[in-house]
Design a protein around this motif. Structure first.
Motif: not given
Length: 284
Positions: A55, A57, A73, A79, A110
């Motif tokens: 999750g 970034a 991903s 993400r 994602r």
């Protein structure tokens, strides 16, 4: 780091062909593998070493057709937003992302690939956990602005994993002047001193700097891919048959392919030295 060429002493014929060493013994030693690492696995291991959770970034700067964005991903559950300036790459990335959405919908969900350039990122300040930038900044002249943008968008404590080619003192100015313009490469962006000065000026810290020399190219040869030996063969053919290749494919394609092949060969013979930088953003 590859040492610069040193002045050589002219040896006598007896020194060269006498009883100083056994050719076969030296050749046998050179046949022994140095256990070279593969480039992509090394990069992914460095990403894993950041300890970022699923999750997180991630920004893929210079995403090309999205291959590494998809893999980040898939492997880590990140993400991933990729930015890429070349329209052909963006179109191919969109096609491949659509196919991925059918085959691996959770991975594809994602990922997004947007048009953009490294010098002007649209991400908000302090919004990115990790930047992935693989072998693209040689095409960017203003490294100071790029690393400043990296620093701006990274969260406090965020990381950047940057694979960057550098030139060594074995590469002559004449070779650089011949090779770089046809491939859209800025000679100053292969200067390790300038690269590291730009990193420092941006307020980023260098946690690791791994100098690979020809290591990952050795891995390809030992794995049977033979990328560099094939490129060496192609260079010979291109130099002997230039007129025919230019007539068939055009000068732009010919000159780019010649540079691209020398790119691999020159890593093997010490003229180019790829580096991986792991950069950190301190507290804002």
């Amino acid at each position: 780091m590859t040492d610069a060429p040193a002045p050589q002493v002219l040896r006598s014929m007896d020194d060269v062909y006498g009883d100083g060493f056994d050719d076969e013994e030296v050749e046998a030693a050179l046949d022994e593998s140095l256990s070279p690492r593969g480039q992509n696995q090394l990069l992914f291991d460095l990403v894993a070493g950041t300890g970022l959770p699923p999750g997180s970034a991630v920004l893929d700067v210079g995403a090309r057709e999205g291959h590494y964005a998809f893999e980040l991903s898939r492997r880590f559950g990140f993400r991933v937003r990729g930015v890429e300036p070349v329209r052909r790459h963006l179109d191919n990335a969109a096609r491949d992302l659509a196919a991925l959405a059918v085959e691996e919908p959770e991975v594809a969900a994602r990922v997004r690939i947007d048009e953009g350039v490294a010098e002007k990122l649209t991400d908000p300040d302090g919004s990115v956990d990790l930047i992935w930038c693989r072998d693209v900044l040689v095409h960017v002249e203003d490294l100071e602005t790029v690393f400043g943008e990296f620093r701006r968008v990274l969260k406090p404590g965020g990381r950047a994993v940057v694979y960057q080619m550098t030139a060594t003192e074995w590469l002559s100015p004449a070779e650089a002047a011949f090779m770089w313009p046809p491939a859209g490469i800025h000679a100053t962006s292969l200067d390790p001193q300038r690269i590291e000065a730009a990193i420092t000026a941006a307020g980023l810290g260098v946690e690791q700097c791994i100098q690979l020399n020809g290591e990952t190219r050795e891995r390809l040869e030992e794995d049977g891919v033979h990328a560099s030996s094939k490129q060496l063969l192609w260079v010979s053919r291109m130099l002997r048959n230039r007129a025919a290749y230019e007539e068939r494919f055009g000068t732009v394609a010919y000159e780019y392919m010649l540079t691209n092949c020398l790119w691999g060969v020159y890593q093997m013979i010490g003229k180019l030295n790829p580096r991986i930088y792991v950069l950190s953003a301190g507290d804002l």
